[in-house]
Enzyme design. Structure first.
Site, PDB file in Angstrom:
ATOM      1  N   SER A 110       0.803  -1.224   0.000  1.00  0.00           N
ATOM      2  CA  SER A 110       0.000   0.000   0.000  1.00  0.00           C
ATOM      3  C   SER A 110       0.831   1.268   0.000  1.00  0.00           C
ATOM      4  CB  SER A 110      -0.955   0.010   1.202  1.00  0.00           C
ATOM      5  OG  SER A 110      -0.239  -0.114   2.417  1.00  0.00           O
ATOM      6  N   HIS A 152       0.144   4.931   6.965  1.00  0.00           N
ATOM      7  CA  HIS A 152       0.802   5.463   5.771  1.00  0.00           C
ATOM      8  C   HIS A 152       1.266   6.903   5.950  1.00  0.00           C
ATOM      9  CE1 HIS A 152      -2.197   2.379   4.541  1.00  0.00           C
ATOM     10  NE2 HIS A 152      -1.133   1.909   3.905  1.00  0.00           N
ATOM     11  N   ASP A 210      -2.539   8.492   7.772  1.00  0.00           N
ATOM     12  CA  ASP A 210      -3.444   7.713   8.609  1.00  0.00           C
ATOM     13  C   ASP A 210      -2.580   6.973   9.627  1.00  0.00           C
ATOM     14  OD1 ASP A 210      -2.380   5.546   7.193  1.00  0.00           O
ATOM     15  OD2 ASP A 210      -4.101   5.373   5.860  1.00  0.00           O
TER      16      ASP A 210
END
Length: 282
Positions: free
Chosen positions: A41, A259, A256
């Protein structure tokens, strides 16, 4: 947690990229004709938009600071480190997702990202030299970050997640040990494949990130929680249009609970420019 000494894909800041050598370039110039990204991600620019998975970020507030405020599927407020790498070596403005059906042949040839959020580890990968067979000569492998300093890890492993938010050094020590082993393995690979004209380099993100988190070199206001929601646990669908968002994400290390923000990715890319130069220039 799954580890491999050549290619690993974890939940956090980790990806591998390789660059295809252009036929001829002037002395001292970049030899990059294409850039390809592999990872999770932290390097996914939107591949998960095209597959069935709960791990998506193609909705606000993700992409809040991207061009035209578009939530592209990147798990941050703007650009990823891989986008900054692509700009630095002069290949393209953004690295698109491989699964985007609208991509032209030229886009595919100049570089895409195969990264997918939530990706796991394939034991076959460490035994595959197919990248070299396909012409990859400039390879950078990113190490692990200080995992114990990720907001979600602090939350889950703190006696009081609301008042005492120090890094969990046990997890960061694993990253340090792993990174040391990774460097040794990559050095051995460089020697093994040097006859092919390959350059294989370890890319350190632990150092720049710990400097940001501990306030050693960079001017961040918040490093132990994210900008989205409470910043303690939110990621993906838990960070959504109804979530509270901090006014200025550039003051946060993390977007967040997992990340980094675009600003963090930018600073990481800046810190890694000498390494990129060492493998991409004459």
């Amino acid at each position: 947690m799954h580890l491999s000494l050549f290619f690993l894909v974890l939940l956090h800041l980790l990806f591998l990229f390789f660059m295809l050598e252009a036929p001829t370039q002037a002395q001292g110039k970049s030899l990059v004709s294409a850039i390809f990204i592999f990872g999770d991600s932290t390097a996914d620019p939107g591949n998960n938009n095209y597959i069935t998975t709960p791990f998506k970020s193609n909705f606000s507030p993700y992409g809040r600071d991207f061009a035209n405020h578009v939530p592209t599927g990147r798990f941050t407020n703007g650009m990823l480190a891989s986008d900054f790498f692509a700009r630095y070596v002069g290949v393209k403005e953004y690295v698109p997702p491989y699964l985007d059906p609208s991509l032209s042949i030229e886009e595919l040839k100049s570089g895409v990202s195969f990264a997918s959020a939530g990706t796991g580890f394939d034991p076959l990968t460490p035994t595959i030299s197919e990248l070299l067979d396909q012409g990859a000569r400039k390879i950078g492998v990113v190490g692990l970050p200080p995992m114990g300093c990720l907001p979600v890890v602090i939350t889950l492993h703190s006696d009081n997640a609301f008042t005492k938010r120090d890094c969990a050094d046990f997890f960061s020590s694993i990253a340090r040990d792993y990174n040391s082993k990774l460097q040794n393995q990559l050095n051995a690979m460089q020697i093994r494949f040097a006859k092919l004209g390959s350059r294989i380099a370890y890319m350190d993100i632990y150092g720049p990130l710990i400097d940001m988190i501990l306030g050693r070199k960079y001017d961040f206001e918040k490093s132990n929680s994210g900008c989205c929601g409470t910043g303690l646990l939110e990621a993906s669908f838990m960070c959504n249009p109804k979530s509270y968002i901090c006014p200025n994400a550039s003051k946060y290390v993390f977007w967040d609970s997992i990340h980094p923000t675009e600003n963090t990715y930018y600073l990481i890319s800046q810190a890694l420019q000498p390494t990129i130069d060492s493998i991409t220039k004459n």
